[in-house]
Design an enzyme around this catalytic site. Structure first.
Site, PDB file in Angstrom:
ATOM      1  CE1 TYR A   1      -3.495   2.762   0.916  1.00  0.00           C
ATOM      2  CE2 TYR A   1      -2.172   3.293   2.503  1.00  0.00           C
ATOM      3  CZ  TYR A   1      -3.381   3.732   1.671  1.00  0.00           C
ATOM      4  OH  TYR A   1      -4.102   4.558   1.902  1.00  0.00           O
TER       5      TYR A   1
ATOM      6  CG  ASP B   1      -2.701  -4.135   5.149  1.00  0.00           C
ATOM      7  OD1 ASP B   1      -3.617  -4.489   5.347  1.00  0.00           O
ATOM      8  OD2 ASP B   1      -2.217  -3.000   4.690  1.00  0.00           O
TER       9      ASP B   1
HETATM   10  C1  LIG Z   1      -6.058   2.322   3.402  1.00  0.00           C
HETATM   11  C2  LIG Z   1      -5.051   1.142   3.597  1.00  0.00           C
HETATM   12  C3  LIG Z   1      -4.157   1.358   4.540  1.00  0.00           C
HETATM   13  C4  LIG Z   1      -4.010   2.856   5.206  1.00  0.00           C
HETATM   14  O1  LIG Z   1      -5.302   3.073   6.140  1.00  0.00           O
HETATM   15  P1  LIG Z   1      -5.596   4.309   6.525  1.00  0.00           P
HETATM   16  O2  LIG Z   1      -6.938   3.997   7.426  1.00  0.00           O
HETATM   17  O3  LIG Z   1      -6.030   5.056   5.486  1.00  0.00           O
HETATM   18  O4  LIG Z   1      -4.603   5.003   7.316  1.00  0.00           O
HETATM   19  C5  LIG Z   1      -3.125   0.280   4.888  1.00  0.00           C
HETATM   20  N1  LIG Z   1      -3.085  -0.684   4.085  1.00  0.00           N
HETATM   21  C6  LIG Z   1      -4.055  -0.964   2.940  1.00  0.00           C
HETATM   22  C7  LIG Z   1      -4.042  -2.162   2.048  1.00  0.00           C
HETATM   23  C8  LIG Z   1      -5.081   0.097   2.569  1.00  0.00           C
HETATM   24  O5  LIG Z   1      -6.005  -0.127   1.827  1.00  0.00           O
END
Ligand SMILES: *Cc1c(COP(=O)(O)O)cnc(C)c1O
Length: 388
Positions: free
Chosen positions: A99, A171
Site C-alpha cells: 500500500y 495487512d
Molecule cells: C487504506 C489502507 C491502509 C492505510 O489505512 P488508513 O486507514 O487510510 O490509514 C493500509 N493498507 C491498506 C491495504 C489500505 O488499503
C-alpha cells in the site's frame, strides 16, 4: 461460533446497569477513583483504555481468532505503532507493491530512525535470499492480494520460511477475516485499515492489529498508550456497528466481484483488442488461483476487488453512473479508479511500469448493489465509449 454471529454479539452484550441492548458510547476522558491510585475499575484515562474501544477490540480479536486486538486512529496509526516494536538497526522485508501510504512511511519516515527496508516480490526464492542477506531482519510485511494488481502470496509458505526471531505481519485490509485469517496461516500479527471493509460505510478512518502472543500484546498495549494514535469513542461505536453486517456484506462483495470478473473475461474474449486482461483471484485464469484458494478462509472468499486492463479506460470510467470514480475501497458502494492516475500516481513511473500499473489498468472496489445494475452500468459505459 461462526464469524457472522461473533460480529453481532462479541463486545455487544446488553449494558449491565440499564439492560440497553446496544451498549452506550462512553465519552468520558477520565474515571473516578475510590482512593488515590485506586480506580473503581480497570479504566483510568481514556487514551489508555475506555469501554467503547475495549468492546470493539474484543470483537476484532474474536473475528481474527486472536487473543488480543488494539485499535488505532487510522491504518497508518496501526502501522506506525507496529514499527515501534523495532529498534534502530533492525531490518524489515516488505512486499514490493505494498500500500502506497505504508511504503511512504517506511521509506521516508521510519528509515530516518535507522530501520532499513528491502522491498521484494515473494515469488520463488527471493524471500529466503533476502533473509540470508539481512540477518538483522526482525519483521516481514506482507499484503495478499496486493494493490492494485492482485498478486497473491502463499501466506502459510512464508510463515514456514520465517525464522523465530522475525515477526510476520499481514495487512489483511483487502480480505477481512471473512475471506482470510492470517493468524491461522501462521502470521504473528494481522493488521487492518478499518477505514475499508471492516467499517464498510466509507465514513470512518481507523486501524487495528490482532495477535495471539501475550508478551507481544503487552508491548503493543504499552505502545498504543505511549504513542497515542488512538481513535475516538464515537468512531469505535460506528465501526462496531458496521462490523455487525461484515459477513453478509463480504458474501455479497465476493459474489458480485466473481460475477463481474466472469462477465469481463467473457467480454474480453469478444473484444480482445479492447479489454486485455481481467485480474481476480477467484478466476481460474489468475496465475495464483490455487494459492488464493489455500489462503481463503472459506470457499469462494476471494474478496471484492477486481482489476482489468482496457483501452480508453479514463473515458469509459467517466461514463459510469453507478460506480463512483473515486479512490479508496471497501464500502457498500462501488468505487472505480485508474490507479496510475489516482491512488498510485506518486509511485515512480519506472516502478509503476515494472508492476504493470499503466493508464489502461482499472481497479474496481465492487460494492453490494444488485449485480445486474452494476453490469448494466458497465455495459452502457463500454458501448457508449465504443461508439465514440
Ligand atoms: C487504506 C489502507 C491502509 C492505510 O489505512 P488508513 O486507514 O487510510 O490509514 C493500509 N493498507 C491498506 C491495504 C489500505 O488499503
Amino acid at each position: 461460533m461462526d464469524l457472522g454471529t461473533k460480529a453481532i454479539h462479541v463486545g455487544q452484550e446488553p449494558d449491565e446497569a440499564t439492560g440497553a441492548v446496544i451498549p452506550p458510547i462512553s465519552l468520558s476522558t477520565t474515571f473516578a477513583q475510590l482512593a488515590p491510585g485506586t480506580p473503581r475499575s480497570h479504566y483510568d484515562y481514556a487514551r489508555s483504555n475506555n469501554p467503547t474501544r475495549e468492546n470493539l477490540e474484543r470483537c476484532i480479536a474474536a473475528l481474527e481468532e486472536a487473543e488480543f486486538a488494539f485499535v488505532f486512529s487510522s491504518g497508518l496509526g496501526a502501522t506506525t505503532t507496529l514499527l515501534h516494536l523495532l529498534s534502530s538497526g533492525d531490518h524489515v522485508i516488505c512486499i514490493d507493491d505494498v500500500y502506497g501510504g505504508t511504503q511512504r512511511y517506511f521509506r521516508n519516515v521510519a528509515a530516518r530512525f535507522g530501520v532499513t527496508f528491502s522491498f521484494i516480490d515473494f515469488e520463488g526464492d527471493a524471500y529466503p535470499k533476502a533473509l540470508a542477506e539481512h540477518p538483522n531482519t526482525r519483521m516481514v510485511w506482507l499484503e495478499s492480494p496486493t494493490n492494485p494488481t492482485l498478486r497473491v502470496t502463499d501466506i502459510a509458505m512464508v510463515a514456514k520460511q520465517t525464522p523465530p526471531r522475525v515477526l510476520l505481519v499481514v495487512d489483511n485490509t483487502f480480505m477481512t477475516p471473512y475471506c482470510q485469517q492470517p493468524l491461522k496461516l501462521g502470521a504473528h500479527i494481522v493488521m487492518h485499515s478499518m477505514s475499508k471493509y471492516l467499517n464498510g460505510h466509507s465514513d470512518v478512518i481507523m486501524g487495528a492489529v490482532a495477535l495471539r502472543d501475550r508478551a507481544l500484546a503487552d508491548r503493543l498495549r504499552y505502545l498504543q498508550n505511549a504513542l497515542g494514535a488512538v481513535p475516538s469513542a464515537f468512531d469505535c461505536y460506528l465501526v462496531h456497528r458496521g462490523l455487525k453486517t461484515l459477513a453478509v456484506r463480504m458474501e455479497r462483495h465476493c459474489d458480485n466481484a466473481m460475477k463481474i470478473a466472469e462477465w469481463l473475461e467473457q467480454r474480453s474474449r469478444m473484444e480482445p483488442k479492447r479489454i486485455h486482461r481481467v485480474i481476480y483471484p477467484g478466476l481460474a485464469s489468475h496465475p495464483q488461483h490455487e494459492v488464493a484458494k489455500r489462503n481463503a478462509a472459506r470457499p469462494g472468499a476471494f474478496g471484492g476487488m477486481i482489476a482489468f486492463s482496457m483501452d480508453n479506460a479514463a473515458e469509459c470510467l467517466s461514463r459510469m453512473r453507478l460506480s463512483t470514480l473515486a479512490e479508496s475501497l471497501g464500502g457498500v458502494e462501488s468505487l472505480i479508479e485508474v490507479p496510475a492516475l489516482m491512488t498510485h500516481q506518486s509511485v515512480p513511473a519506472a516502478e509503476r511500469e515494472r508492476l504493470g500499473i499503466d493508464e489502461r489498468l482499472v481497479r474496481w472496489s465492487v460494492g453490494i448493489e444488485a449485480v445486474g445494475d452494476l453490469l448494466r452500468d458497465l455495459q452502457d459505459a463500454l458501448d457508449a465509449s465504443n461508439a465514440s
